[in-house]
Write a protein that holds these residues in place. Structure first.
Motif, PDB file in Angstrom:
ATOM      1  N   ALA A 154      45.890  30.904  44.173  1.00  0.00           N
ATOM      2  CA  ALA A 154      44.547  30.580  43.807  1.00  0.00           C
ATOM      3  C   ALA A 154      44.312  31.539  42.858  1.00  0.00           C
ATOM      4  CB  ALA A 154      43.823  30.442  44.524  1.00  0.00           C
ATOM      5  N   ILE A 155      44.434  32.636  43.483  1.00  0.00           N
ATOM      6  CA  ILE A 155      44.320  34.071  41.717  1.00  0.00           C
ATOM      7  C   ILE A 155      45.133  33.318  41.013  1.00  0.00           C
ATOM      8  CG2 ILE A 155      44.015  36.305  41.036  1.00  0.00           C
ATOM      9  CD1 ILE A 155      40.772  35.065  42.346  1.00  0.00           C
ATOM     10  N   ASN A 172      46.686  42.567  37.001  1.00  0.00           N
ATOM     11  CA  ASN A 172      46.771  43.440  37.877  1.00  0.00           C
ATOM     12  C   ASN A 172      46.226  44.289  38.870  1.00  0.00           C
ATOM     13  OD1 ASN A 172      49.642  43.172  37.999  1.00  0.00           O
ATOM     14  ND2 ASN A 172      49.889  44.990  36.250  1.00  0.00           N
ATOM     15  N   LEU A 173      44.821  44.291  37.816  1.00  0.00           N
ATOM     16  CA  LEU A 173      43.723  45.515  38.831  1.00  0.00           C
ATOM     17  C   LEU A 173      43.146  44.483  39.171  1.00  0.00           C
ATOM     18  CD1 LEU A 173      42.349  48.743  38.777  1.00  0.00           C
ATOM     19  CD2 LEU A 173      41.200  47.283  36.703  1.00  0.00           C
ATOM     20  N   ILE A 174      43.239  43.323  39.396  1.00  0.00           N
ATOM     21  CA  ILE A 174      42.097  42.672  40.065  1.00  0.00           C
ATOM     22  C   ILE A 174      42.751  42.022  41.473  1.00  0.00           C
ATOM     23  CG2 ILE A 174      41.336  39.874  40.172  1.00  0.00           C
ATOM     24  CD1 ILE A 174      40.858  40.433  37.500  1.00  0.00           C
ATOM     25  N   ALA A 176      46.645  28.123  34.920  1.00  0.00           N
ATOM     26  CA  ALA A 176      46.841  26.351  35.549  1.00  0.00           C
ATOM     27  C   ALA A 176      45.409  25.667  35.789  1.00  0.00           C
ATOM     28  CB  ALA A 176      47.828  26.855  37.033  1.00  0.00           C
ATOM     29  N   LEU A 177      44.619  26.578  35.346  1.00  0.00           N
ATOM     30  CA  LEU A 177      43.683  25.452  36.080  1.00  0.00           C
ATOM     31  C   LEU A 177      42.674  25.861  34.375  1.00  0.00           C
ATOM     32  CD1 LEU A 177      42.856  27.200  39.527  1.00  0.00           C
ATOM     33  CD2 LEU A 177      43.962  25.610  39.167  1.00  0.00           C
ATOM     34  N   ASP A 178      43.131  25.992  33.555  1.00  0.00           N
ATOM     35  CA  ASP A 178      42.302  25.833  32.011  1.00  0.00           C
ATOM     36  C   ASP A 178      41.809  24.597  31.523  1.00  0.00           C
ATOM     37  OD1 ASP A 178      43.009  28.501  31.756  1.00  0.00           O
ATOM     38  OD2 ASP A 178      43.476  28.189  29.873  1.00  0.00           O
TER      39      ASP A 178
END
Length: 401
Positions: A260-261, A297-299, A268-270
């Motif tokens: 999902a992230i 990357n950090l997330i 894709a969810l815009d």
């Protein structure tokens, strides 16, 4: 729904610390978590050795999500059951099945249950037969738009099906029918072993339930001295092990969450249309709005670090240390959320806030409402109970008992 771009510029690096897996990948360059799940849980599964197929014909193909039914049947290598097929149903289910599953009883004691079991006898025999299959596998499928992954069927009515089999076992014990009792309790243990290989938390919970019902039936027979020592020794099952209730949290739920992230990260969810009655999601709106500036990357690294931490705590032995660690983890999540949303900007960037800091702020809110934020003791307690059941079964079925 917006279809995923065929070759997006991925905003994150594939690796153990971010996406967990680096292959296989789908046409968009994202990890194909459905294929990874199928490779892990479906290796060497065939239509002949897969207990999920006769299970499907026992319960009916309507247990599969309608939008994935045809694809699931194809992936399993089977077809829908004919319309006239007799299926398990909880229609006219009598009360007290939980009682009869845990004590020896006779038809005169519970006539409605006796009649119900007689009427469903052939279906219970089908359950016993499929328990002898060596594998249990439902294919993971990605929806055509690439947005979601479906994994398992509905298990509605299954707890009552397991109680019915346990109730037949205790009825047979009361009638001194050792072969029938052995058949039904062994089937419960075999079903437990099968379900324990499933990828979902519900698979594992039902596996633990089947094991617990077997323990109740066996304990009732032992307490009543229903069988001779020689017969009892035939029930020995030294290889019983505790159900790993936590593995689906470590693997499947993590995969689905990362998916999902990553879909947000590539856009894709815009333009995902809101469903009727769906509430606004400020967190998703903020992530979509600023996705090109966020440090994905950090997330992803922070998500996996938090996931690893809570998984480690859940696997600690029960006691004060685990409780304290779990409470400390929950406090940290709560405090991070409080810090993240305070101030006039809410979930929007703050003045002079770096994108790395903003990324971590959004991640802290997201994690708190994700599967990671589930109270540690909830799943850990299920694991404790499963371990206790396995220990009791092992002791009860020991040849020296």
């Amino acid at each position: 729904v917006l279809a995923l771009a065929t070759s997006p510029n991925l905003p994150s690096t594939l690796g153990p610390a971010t996406t967990v897996i680096t292959e296989p990948c789908d046409k968009n360059g994202l990890p194909d978590y459905a294929a990874a799940l199928n490779a892990r849980y479906g290796k060497d599964v065939t239509p002949d050795n897969n207990a999920a197929i006769p299970w499907l014909h026992l319960m009916g193909d309507k247990i599969l999500p309608e939008d994935a039914r045809s694809a699931t049947l194809k992936a399993l290598g089977t077809t829908a059951s004919p319309p006239e097929t007799a299926l398990w149903s909880t229609k006219n289910l009598p009360a007290n099945l939980a009682t009869t599953a845990a004590q020896l009883w006779k038809p005169a004691d519970f006539p409605a249950i006796a009649a119900f079991l007689k009427d469903r006898g052939a279906l219970l025999d089908q359950l016993v037969a499929l328990s002898e299959k060596p594998r249990w596998f439902w294919p993971a499928l990605t929806s055509p738009d690439g947005i979601y992954v479906s994994v398992a069927p509905s298990y509605s009515g299954v707890p009552d099906l397991l109680r019915a089999l346990a109730s037949r076992a205790t009825q047979r014990a009361a009638a001194n029918d050792f072969p029938g009792f052995q058949q039904d309790t062994s089937a419960l243990l075999h079903l437990s072993e099968l379900l324990a290989t499933g990828p979902t938390t519900l698979d594992r919970i039902l596996a633990a339930r089947a094991q617990s019902l077997a323990l109740s039936a066996l304990s009732a027979a032992a307490d009543a001295h229903a069988f001779s020592p020689d017969q009892w020794n035939q029930l020995a099952a030294p290889n019983i092990s505790a159900i790993d209730v936590l593995e689906p949290f470590d693997i499947l739920q993590r995969y689905l969450y990362l998916r999902a992230i990553e879909l947000i990260a590539i856009g894709a969810l815009d333009h995902l249309p809101k469903q009727p009655g769906e509430l606004d999601d400020p967190l998703l709106d903020a992530a979509v709005k600023h996705r090109r500036q966020l440090d994905w990357n950090l997330i992803l690294e922070r998500i996996n670090a938090d996931w690893d931490e809570t998984s480690k705590i859940r696997r600690m032995p029960p006691g004060p240390a685990r409780t304290a660690a779990g409470e400390a983890f929950q406090r940290r999540l709560h405090n991070a959320v409080s810090d993240a949303i305070e101030g006039p900007t809410g979930l929007e960037p703050r003045p002079n806030e770096s994108w790395q800091a903003y990324s971590l702020r959004l991640e802290s809110v997201n994690v708190a409402i994700s599967p990671i934020g589930i109270r540690v003791e909830d799943l850990a307690k299920r694991q404790d109970d499963a371990a206790a059941t396995a220990t009791k079964l092992h002791t009860l079925l020991s040849p020296t008992h």
